[in-house]
Motif scaffolding. Structure first.
Motif, PDB file in Angstrom:
ATOM      1  N   ARG A  59       5.619-145.403 -36.757  1.00 37.36           N
ATOM      2  CA  ARG A  59       6.472-144.214 -36.774  1.00 37.36           C
ATOM      3  C   ARG A  59       7.848-144.600 -37.295  1.00 37.36           C
ATOM      4  O   ARG A  59       8.205-145.772 -37.355  1.00 37.36           O
ATOM      5  CB  ARG A  59       6.587-143.588 -35.387  1.00 37.36           C
ATOM      6  CG  ARG A  59       7.364-144.424 -34.394  1.00 37.36           C
ATOM      7  CD  ARG A  59       7.556-143.684 -33.072  1.00 37.36           C
ATOM      8  NE  ARG A  59       8.430-144.408 -32.190  1.00 37.36           N
ATOM      9  CZ  ARG A  59       8.036-145.325 -31.321  1.00 37.36           C
ATOM     10  NH1 ARG A  59       6.773-145.657 -31.236  1.00 37.36           N
ATOM     11  NH2 ARG A  59       8.907-145.926 -30.547  1.00 37.36           N
ATOM     12  N   LYS A  60       8.614-143.589 -37.637  1.00 34.11           N
ATOM     13  CA  LYS A  60      10.010-143.796 -37.989  1.00 34.11           C
ATOM     14  C   LYS A  60      10.758-144.102 -36.693  1.00 34.11           C
ATOM     15  O   LYS A  60      10.471-143.527 -35.640  1.00 34.11           O
ATOM     16  CB  LYS A  60      10.558-142.531 -38.648  1.00 34.11           C
ATOM     17  CG  LYS A  60      11.954-142.661 -39.185  1.00 34.11           C
ATOM     18  CD  LYS A  60      12.342-141.402 -39.939  1.00 34.11           C
ATOM     19  CE  LYS A  60      13.772-141.489 -40.412  1.00 34.11           C
ATOM     20  NZ  LYS A  60      14.148-140.304 -41.198  1.00 34.11           N
ATOM     21  N   ALA A  61      11.699-145.030 -36.749  1.00 30.91           N
ATOM     22  CA  ALA A  61      12.433-145.439 -35.549  1.00 30.91           C
ATOM     23  C   ALA A  61      13.315-144.299 -35.039  1.00 30.91           C
ATOM     24  O   ALA A  61      14.004-143.641 -35.820  1.00 30.91           O
ATOM     25  CB  ALA A  61      13.280-146.664 -35.856  1.00 30.91           C
ATOM     26  N   THR A  62      13.281-144.095 -33.724  1.00 27.80           N
ATOM     27  CA  THR A  62      14.145-143.105 -33.085  1.00 27.80           C
ATOM     28  C   THR A  62      15.508-143.752 -32.839  1.00 27.80           C
ATOM     29  O   THR A  62      15.690-144.956 -33.051  1.00 27.80           O
ATOM     30  CB  THR A  62      13.550-142.649 -31.737  1.00 27.80           C
ATOM     31  OG1 THR A  62      13.501-143.789 -30.860  1.00 27.80           O
ATOM     32  CG2 THR A  62      12.156-142.061 -31.920  1.00 27.80           C
ATOM     33  N   THR A  63      16.460-142.978 -32.344  1.00 28.89           N
ATOM     34  CA  THR A  63      17.782-143.542 -32.047  1.00 28.89           C
ATOM     35  C   THR A  63      17.682-144.602 -30.958  1.00 28.89           C
ATOM     36  O   THR A  63      18.394-145.601 -30.998  1.00 28.89           O
ATOM     37  CB  THR A  63      18.778-142.446 -31.633  1.00 28.89           C
ATOM     38  OG1 THR A  63      18.221-141.685 -30.561  1.00 28.89           O
ATOM     39  CG2 THR A  63      19.093-141.522 -32.794  1.00 28.89           C
ATOM     40  N   GLU A  64      16.772-144.406 -29.981  1.00 25.77           N
ATOM     41  CA  GLU A  64      16.575-145.412 -28.938  1.00 25.77           C
ATOM     42  C   GLU A  64      15.975-146.681 -29.532  1.00 25.77           C
ATOM     43  O   GLU A  64      16.353-147.793 -29.147  1.00 25.77           O
ATOM     44  CB  GLU A  64      15.655-144.885 -27.817  1.00 25.77           C
ATOM     45  CG  GLU A  64      16.241-143.748 -27.014  1.00 25.77           C
ATOM     46  CD  GLU A  64      16.014-142.384 -27.667  1.00 25.77           C
ATOM     47  OE1 GLU A  64      15.119-142.260 -28.533  1.00 25.77           O
ATOM     48  OE2 GLU A  64      16.749-141.451 -27.336  1.00 25.77           O
ATOM     49  N   ASP A  65      15.028-146.507 -30.472  1.00 29.16           N
ATOM     50  CA  ASP A  65      14.432-147.662 -31.141  1.00 29.16           C
ATOM     51  C   ASP A  65      15.480-148.437 -31.927  1.00 29.16           C
ATOM     52  O   ASP A  65      15.507-149.669 -31.908  1.00 29.16           O
ATOM     53  CB  ASP A  65      13.310-147.237 -32.099  1.00 29.16           C
ATOM     54  CG  ASP A  65      12.113-146.644 -31.394  1.00 29.16           C
ATOM     55  OD1 ASP A  65      11.862-146.999 -30.228  1.00 29.16           O
ATOM     56  OD2 ASP A  65      11.427-145.806 -32.017  1.00 29.16           O
ATOM     57  N   VAL A  66      16.365-147.715 -32.619  1.00 28.04           N
ATOM     58  CA  VAL A  66      17.413-148.372 -33.408  1.00 28.04           C
ATOM     59  C   VAL A  66      18.345-149.162 -32.495  1.00 28.04           C
ATOM     60  O   VAL A  66      18.738-150.287 -32.817  1.00 28.04           O
ATOM     61  CB  VAL A  66      18.194-147.343 -34.260  1.00 28.04           C
ATOM     62  CG1 VAL A  66      19.414-147.969 -34.903  1.00 28.04           C
ATOM     63  CG2 VAL A  66      17.280-146.733 -35.326  1.00 28.04           C
ATOM     64  N   ALA A  67      18.681-148.600 -31.329  1.00 26.87           N
ATOM     65  CA  ALA A  67      19.529-149.323 -30.368  1.00 26.87           C
ATOM     66  C   ALA A  67      18.818-150.585 -29.882  1.00 26.87           C
ATOM     67  O   ALA A  67      19.442-151.652 -29.764  1.00 26.87           O
ATOM     68  CB  ALA A  67      19.885-148.420 -29.192  1.00 26.87           C
ATOM     69  N   THR A  68      17.513-150.491 -29.624  1.00 27.63           N
ATOM     70  CA  THR A  68      16.739-151.657 -29.199  1.00 27.63           C
ATOM     71  C   THR A  68      16.700-152.699 -30.302  1.00 27.63           C
ATOM     72  O   THR A  68      16.873-153.896 -30.048  1.00 27.63           O
ATOM     73  CB  THR A  68      15.310-151.234 -28.811  1.00 27.63           C
ATOM     74  OG1 THR A  68      15.393-150.292 -27.742  1.00 27.63           O
ATOM     75  CG2 THR A  68      14.478-152.423 -28.377  1.00 27.63           C
ATOM     76  N   ILE A  69      16.470-152.256 -31.532  1.00 23.89           N
ATOM     77  CA  ILE A  69      16.433-153.170 -32.678  1.00 23.89           C
ATOM     78  C   ILE A  69      17.772-153.893 -32.821  1.00 23.89           C
ATOM     79  O   ILE A  69      17.815-155.112 -33.015  1.00 23.89           O
ATOM     80  CB  ILE A  69      16.070-152.419 -33.971  1.00 23.89           C
ATOM     81  CG1 ILE A  69      14.608-151.959 -33.918  1.00 23.89           C
ATOM     82  CG2 ILE A  69      16.322-153.282 -35.198  1.00 23.89           C
ATOM     83  CD1 ILE A  69      14.236-150.945 -34.995  1.00 23.89           C
ATOM     84  N   ASP A  70      18.871-153.155 -32.723  1.00 25.71           N
ATOM     85  CA  ASP A  70      20.200-153.770 -32.837  1.00 25.71           C
ATOM     86  C   ASP A  70      20.409-154.810 -31.729  1.00 25.71           C
ATOM     87  O   ASP A  70      20.935-155.892 -31.984  1.00 25.71           O
ATOM     88  CB  ASP A  70      21.294-152.706 -32.778  1.00 25.71           C
ATOM     89  CG  ASP A  70      21.339-151.837 -34.025  1.00 25.71           C
ATOM     90  OD1 ASP A  70      20.799-152.266 -35.078  1.00 25.71           O
ATOM     91  OD2 ASP A  70      21.906-150.724 -33.954  1.00 25.71           O
ATOM     92  N   ARG A  71      19.996-154.469 -30.510  1.00 30.39           N
ATOM     93  CA  ARG A  71      20.138-155.409 -29.386  1.00 30.39           C
ATOM     94  C   ARG A  71      19.306-156.669 -29.627  1.00 30.39           C
ATOM     95  O   ARG A  71      19.761-157.782 -29.420  1.00 30.39           O
ATOM     96  CB  ARG A  71      19.732-154.732 -28.085  1.00 30.39           C
ATOM     97  CG  ARG A  71      20.044-155.587 -26.862  1.00 30.39           C
ATOM     98  CD  ARG A  71      19.611-154.915 -25.612  1.00 30.39           C
ATOM     99  NE  ARG A  71      18.151-154.875 -25.675  1.00 30.39           N
ATOM    100  CZ  ARG A  71      17.381-154.065 -24.969  1.00 30.39           C
ATOM    101  NH1 ARG A  71      17.899-153.226 -24.143  1.00 30.39           N
ATOM    102  NH2 ARG A  71      16.081-154.098 -25.078  1.00 30.39           N
ATOM    103  N   TYR A  72      18.069-156.488 -30.089  1.00 34.03           N
ATOM    104  CA  TYR A  72      17.199-157.635 -30.365  1.00 34.03           C
ATOM    105  C   TYR A  72      17.728-158.487 -31.511  1.00 34.03           C
ATOM    106  O   TYR A  72      17.594-159.708 -31.498  1.00 34.03           O
ATOM    107  CB  TYR A  72      15.778-157.180 -30.660  1.00 34.03           C
ATOM    108  CG  TYR A  72      14.998-156.744 -29.440  1.00 34.03           C
ATOM    109  CD1 TYR A  72      15.434-157.040 -28.150  1.00 34.03           C
ATOM    110  CD2 TYR A  72      13.815-156.051 -29.565  1.00 34.03           C
ATOM    111  CE1 TYR A  72      14.711-156.646 -27.038  1.00 34.03           C
ATOM    112  CE2 TYR A  72      13.082-155.669 -28.456  1.00 34.03           C
ATOM    113  CZ  TYR A  72      13.537-155.957 -27.197  1.00 34.03           C
ATOM    114  OH  TYR A  72      12.819-155.579 -26.106  1.00 34.03           O
ATOM    115  N   GLU A  73      18.316-157.848 -32.521  1.00 35.77           N
ATOM    116  CA  GLU A  73      18.897-158.622 -33.625  1.00 35.77           C
ATOM    117  C   GLU A  73      20.079-159.457 -33.140  1.00 35.77           C
ATOM    118  O   GLU A  73      20.243-160.598 -33.564  1.00 35.77           O
ATOM    119  CB  GLU A  73      19.317-157.700 -34.765  1.00 35.77           C
ATOM    120  CG  GLU A  73      18.143-157.192 -35.579  1.00 35.77           C
ATOM    121  CD  GLU A  73      18.548-156.272 -36.714  1.00 35.77           C
ATOM    122  OE1 GLU A  73      19.693-155.746 -36.707  1.00 35.77           O
ATOM    123  OE2 GLU A  73      17.723-156.066 -37.613  1.00 35.77           O
TER     124      GLU A  73
END
Length: 191
Positions: A87-101
């Protein structure tokens, strides 16, 4: 696994019974925004260049960055069926991705420092976090086998995590590329 003729015939019949799509929407994605652009099935998702998407890589949920708009192409066998994006990343997914990066960047820096302090002869290639398993994977190259017990203990302290276990396995064509994964639990979640 040993394949017997009836088993092969049954698997082939199952594969041929599946209808192939007339057209596919192909999109180029860089997994974890690194390496080469790989082709995925965009499905019906509305995507533009730079969008983050979730996808399955080697059985794990990961993310990628879209490089180029989806293109519609006819499906002509023997073209292989492409792996779809989840799926396309949601805003929550983007926040998780940023945290993981950020965590992966800290892990890369800490691992390089600790490996140098321990005198380990290795080149760290990539560090990434799993989406669902609270796990970091450190990909490295080395000419010889490396004892990671002390390094993992030091990394758990540097990253403020509790080490639960780790495993190392060769993933390269010549046995020189390895991945070390260990499960981590942030100390703040233990309170």
């Amino acid at each position: 696994m040993v394949y017997h003729a009836p088993m092969v015939e049954k698997l082939l019949a199952q594969e041929l019974a599946k209808p192939y799509p007339a057209v596919v929407r192909i999109v180029g994605v860089k997994i974890r925004d690194r390496g080469e652009v790989k082709k995925f099935d965009a499905g019906e998702a509305s995507l533009v260049m730079g969008d983050r998407v979730l996808l399955e890589v080697a059985g794990e949920l990961s993310y990628g960055v879209v490089y180029g708009a989806p293109q519609v192409m006819p499906f002509i066998p023997p073209m292989r069926v492409l792996q779809p994006i989840t799926r396309k990343a949601t805003t929550e997914d983007v926040a998780t991705i940023d945290r993981y990066e950020r965590l992966a960047s800290e892990g890369m820096k800490a691992c390089r420092e600790q490996a140098a302090a321990l005198g380990l002869r290795m080149k760290l290639v990539e560090v990434f976090c799993s989406f669902h398993r609270r796990q970091m994977t450190f990909v490295y190259t080395a000419e010889d086998r490396i004892d990671f017990r002390e390094l993992v203990r030091l990394l758990a302290g540097a990253l403020k995590c509790v080490k639960l276990g780790y495993a190392t396995k060769p993933v390269g064509w010549a046995g020189s590329i390895h991945a070390v994964s260990y499960s981590v639990v942030p100390r703040s979640s233990l309170k």
